[in-house]
Design a protein around this motif. Structure first.
Motif, mmCIF file in Angstrom:
data_model
loop_
_atom_site.group_PDB
_atom_site.id
_atom_site.type_symbol
_atom_site.label_atom_id
_atom_site.label_comp_id
_atom_site.label_asym_id
_atom_site.label_seq_id
_atom_site.Cartn_x
_atom_site.Cartn_y
_atom_site.Cartn_z
ATOM 1 N N ARG A 45 84.619 25.496 16.439
ATOM 2 C CA ARG A 45 83.181 25.979 16.811
ATOM 3 C C ARG A 45 82.895 26.766 18.089
ATOM 4 O O ARG A 45 82.506 27.796 18.076
ATOM 5 C CB ARG A 45 81.919 24.682 16.711
ATOM 6 C CG ARG A 45 80.726 25.264 16.843
ATOM 7 C CD ARG A 45 80.233 26.150 15.837
ATOM 8 N NE ARG A 45 79.140 27.232 16.103
ATOM 9 C CZ ARG A 45 78.316 27.669 15.351
ATOM 10 N NH1 ARG A 45 78.760 27.990 14.055
ATOM 11 N NH2 ARG A 45 77.232 28.610 15.852
ATOM 12 N N VAL A 46 83.623 25.945 19.250
ATOM 13 C CA VAL A 46 83.616 26.811 20.237
ATOM 14 C C VAL A 46 84.564 28.216 20.210
ATOM 15 O O VAL A 46 84.036 29.236 20.594
ATOM 16 C CB VAL A 46 84.276 25.977 21.541
ATOM 17 C CG1 VAL A 46 84.546 26.892 22.589
ATOM 18 C CG2 VAL A 46 83.593 24.719 21.639
ATOM 19 N N ALA A 47 85.727 28.346 19.620
ATOM 20 C CA ALA A 47 86.232 29.451 19.317
ATOM 21 C C ALA A 47 85.443 30.352 18.389
ATOM 22 O O ALA A 47 85.502 31.691 18.615
ATOM 23 C CB ALA A 47 87.397 29.285 18.453
ATOM 24 N N PHE A 48 84.457 29.915 17.362
ATOM 25 C CA PHE A 48 83.909 30.780 16.741
ATOM 26 C C PHE A 48 82.550 31.477 17.402
ATOM 27 O O PHE A 48 82.374 32.699 17.341
ATOM 28 C CB PHE A 48 83.204 29.810 15.439
ATOM 29 C CG PHE A 48 82.557 30.636 14.413
ATOM 30 C CD1 PHE A 48 82.672 31.295 13.153
ATOM 31 C CD2 PHE A 48 80.854 30.717 14.670
ATOM 32 C CE1 PHE A 48 82.140 31.892 12.418
ATOM 33 C CE2 PHE A 48 80.100 31.316 13.865
ATOM 34 C CZ PHE A 48 80.561 31.955 12.568
ATOM 35 N N TYR A 68 79.460 24.742 27.059
ATOM 36 C CA TYR A 68 80.357 23.568 26.678
ATOM 37 C C TYR A 68 81.323 23.400 27.973
ATOM 38 O O TYR A 68 81.912 24.447 28.556
ATOM 39 C CB TYR A 68 81.434 24.477 25.553
ATOM 40 C CG TYR A 68 82.526 23.590 25.191
ATOM 41 C CD1 TYR A 68 82.284 22.542 24.591
ATOM 42 C CD2 TYR A 68 83.851 23.948 25.492
ATOM 43 C CE1 TYR A 68 83.587 21.527 24.106
ATOM 44 C CE2 TYR A 68 84.998 23.198 25.175
ATOM 45 C CZ TYR A 68 84.520 21.872 24.422
ATOM 46 O OH TYR A 68 85.672 21.031 24.175
ATOM 47 N N LEU A 69 81.199 22.333 28.511
ATOM 48 C CA LEU A 69 81.604 21.964 29.645
ATOM 49 C C LEU A 69 82.919 20.850 29.659
ATOM 50 O O LEU A 69 83.384 20.467 30.589
ATOM 51 C CB LEU A 69 80.758 21.223 30.585
ATOM 52 C CG LEU A 69 79.495 22.313 30.870
ATOM 53 C CD1 LEU A 69 78.551 21.524 31.401
ATOM 54 C CD2 LEU A 69 79.999 23.283 31.673
ATOM 55 N N ASN A 70 83.583 20.719 28.481
ATOM 56 C CA ASN A 70 84.544 19.824 28.349
ATOM 57 C C ASN A 70 85.930 20.313 28.720
ATOM 58 O O ASN A 70 86.889 19.668 29.288
ATOM 59 C CB ASN A 70 84.463 19.265 26.778
ATOM 60 C CG ASN A 70 85.667 18.149 26.556
ATOM 61 O OD1 ASN A 70 86.599 18.402 26.265
ATOM 62 N ND2 ASN A 70 85.344 17.111 26.860
ATOM 63 N N LYS A 71 86.081 21.490 28.184
ATOM 64 C CA LYS A 71 87.595 22.174 28.353
ATOM 65 C C LYS A 71 87.250 23.608 28.522
ATOM 66 O O LYS A 71 86.234 24.342 28.206
ATOM 67 C CB LYS A 71 88.416 22.153 27.040
ATOM 68 C CG LYS A 71 88.958 20.458 26.961
ATOM 69 C CD LYS A 71 89.655 19.989 28.004
ATOM 70 C CE LYS A 71 90.212 18.455 27.375
ATOM 71 N NZ LYS A 71 89.139 17.740 27.069
ATOM 72 N N ALA A 72 88.375 24.112 29.324
ATOM 73 C CA ALA A 72 88.198 25.628 29.485
ATOM 74 C C ALA A 72 88.735 26.193 28.340
ATOM 75 O O ALA A 72 89.109 25.777 27.272
ATOM 76 C CB ALA A 72 89.251 26.093 30.793
#
Length: 531
Positions: A45-48, A68-72
């Motif tokens: 979803r982040v990539a989308f 989104y603050l979990n990963k770069a």
């Protein structure tokens, strides 16, 4: 290690062949199974959203239109490029397009691990090839690498990071290798940023132990190259902080190192035992080599191989074992140093001299008499697996039917490998290692061609029929009653469906929904309007 008047050439053909085998293995059935919770569906979803430019600023990731603050977004951005090249804007990307980039990047650890061993043990072709073989045939390395997760790609970047640092005292291209080391540090900052700390500490300990920086050809040029390579990773984090302010610290503290160090999350009840169990479960058939290899590496601690392999393993283990949050894939960085440690011992089993005479600088492995009986152990395990495969044909062993093919190919490979490794003829012992490796490789190919490889999907209800129910009934927002929110359901439904917390509205449930208007059904699931 081998001795001789002229050093052998690096086994590039073997590394390329093993790397291609890893790539072929990674592509088998890559898109056959749906994305799993939590990481795959979240990464997708982040990539989308990155692909469609839904973030609040360029290069900054979002999840359902929130920061989104979990990963770069290092890997997410690459997946977004694949989505853009393979999927029309109105379509939901296929599973293979989500997993393709991490799967191929993860395969690179197979040749890189061999090259790393070659740099640590120059001229030792057998150990260099054995390292790549071990990495190719380990189930956790192959399985986690093909998932849309960051761990496989992180292992590849860590291997290249260490390799670049090792090259600084051998190559005249100090600036180039320094830049590669810096770029790999940037890559880690853009994947799992906190992991750069133990990866860098491991390399720093090995360099300090052998005082290797003194032999670097050009320290100033190497340092400038590192700074140049670090610029993209550091620049992104500064850009992130500039746009999102104090929220950017959550990636490092609240949802990064702080969470895993201080908060015992779900599934972490066993604590430090979780990574130990993962190693015990996933290290076959090479697992019995580990205790002997650790002792041997300690005896070789004054060599470059001993220093680096021990420093990397102990530093990463010291960083991973104390974590309060323990998930199975947190142990993934350990496989590279374990392969570096075990490979020379595997090579010794094949190339061992017939006599016990040795050079003073080349100590024998510990418990030689017990090591020489390992092939019998492998042969016995192979016979046991073959018996389990035969038992699946009986009514008593009917539950083993899905695993019959795996048991048979593993049994044949391990049994033949153990038998040939007992031989006094080196050529037959080489055939034994080939048999062991091919048994694992064939079993992995069968596993990835079946629905068994993504066993987490069997731990709860399938989301795709429920997601279709949501997609086919557009309207007001939906909630999910009776279960926690599932990122995979959100992904396939193309909308966020949070957990029901009370009140009127439309909701999904697999239980009876009284006093509600049932709009649609899918098996035992219903979509109801409860106003």
């Amino acid at each position: 290690m081998r001795s001789g008047s002229a050093p052998d050439a690096a086994p590039w053909n073997a590394w390329i062949g093993l790397g291609l085998a890893a790539a072929g293995l990674a592509l088998i059935g890559l898109g056959d199974l749906p994305l799993r919770d939590f990481d795959e569906a979240t990464v997708a979803r982040v990539a989308f959203e990155l692909r469609h430019g839904l973030g609040d600023a360029p290069l900054l990731p979002t999840l359902w239109d929130k920061p989104y603050l979990n990963k770069a977004p290092g890997l997410h951005s690459l997946i977004a490029l694949v989505i853009g090249a393979t999927t029309r804007p109105e379509q939901l990307p296929a599973e293979w397009s989500i997993r393709l980039a991490p799967a191929l990047l993860s395969c690179l650890v197979v040749p890189l691990g061999g090259w790393l061993q070659w740099t640590l043990r120059p001229g030792d072709r057998s150990s260099a090839i054995a390292t790549s073989v071990i990495l190719l045939t380990l189930l956790p390395v192959a399985r986690h690498g093909r998932l849309a997760m960051l761990d496989g790609t992180q292992l590849t970047t860590m291997a290249l990071f260490w390799l670049a640092l090792l090259q600084l005292n051998r190559s005249r291209c100090s600036g180039l290798w320094g830049a590669v080391a810096g770029l790999m540090a940037s890559a880690m900052l853009l994947l799992k940023a906190p992991l750069l700390v133990p990866a860098g500490a491991a390399a720093g300990l090995a360099l300090a132990w052998g005082r290797e920086w003194r032999t670097w050809n050009n320290r100033t040029t190497a340092g400038c190259g590192m700074l140049l390579g670090l610029a993209p990773g550091v620049g992104w984090h500064l850009w992130h902080a500039h746009i999102r302010g104090s929220e950017a610290l959550w990636l490092w503290g609240g949802d990064g190192a702080g969470r895993v160090l201080l908060d015992a999350g779900e599934g972490s009840d066993l604590g430090w035992r979780v990574p130990m169990i993962e190693v015990l479960e996933g290290g076959w058939p090479w697992l019995p080599l580990i205790p002997f290899a650790l002792i041997w590496a300690w005896r070789w601690r004054q060599s470059r191989w001993g220093r680096w392999s021990l420093a990397c393993l102990l530093t990463l283990a010291g960083a991973i074992l104390p974590l309060r949050t323990q998930l199975p894939w947190y142990s993934h960085p350990l496989w590279l140093p374990l392969a570096l440690i075990c490979a020379p011992l595997l090579a010794w089993l094949v190339e061992r001299p017939l006599s016990s005479k040795r050079a003073p600088e080349s100590p024998n492995p510990p418990c030689r008499w017990l090591l020489l009986r390992l092939p019998i152990f492998w042969c016995g395990l192979g016979l046991l697996l073959l018996l389990l495969g035969l038992a699946s044909f009986s009514s008593i062993g009917s539950s083993l039917v899905p695993y019959r093919g795996l048991a048979v190919v593993l049994g044949l490979g391990w049994c033949g490998g153990g038998w040939w490794l007992r031989s006094a003829v080196p050529q037959r012992r080489r055939l034994g290692v080939i048999s062991l490796s091919c048994g694992n490789l064939a079993a992995l190919a069968l596993l990835f061609h079946s629905p068994l490889w993504l066993w987490e999907l069997n731990e709860t209800w399938p989301v795709q029929p429920v997601a279709a129910l949501a997609r086919n009934n557009p309207g007001a927002a939906l909630t999910l009653k009776g279960y926690d929110e599932r990122p995979s359901l959100n992904w396939y439904a193309k909308q966020r469906i949070p957990r029901f917390k009370g009140g009127p509205g439309r909701r999904l449930s697999d239980k009876p929904q009284e006093n509600c208007s049932i709009k649609s059904k899918a098996g035992r699931w219903t979509l109801a309007d409860c106003r």
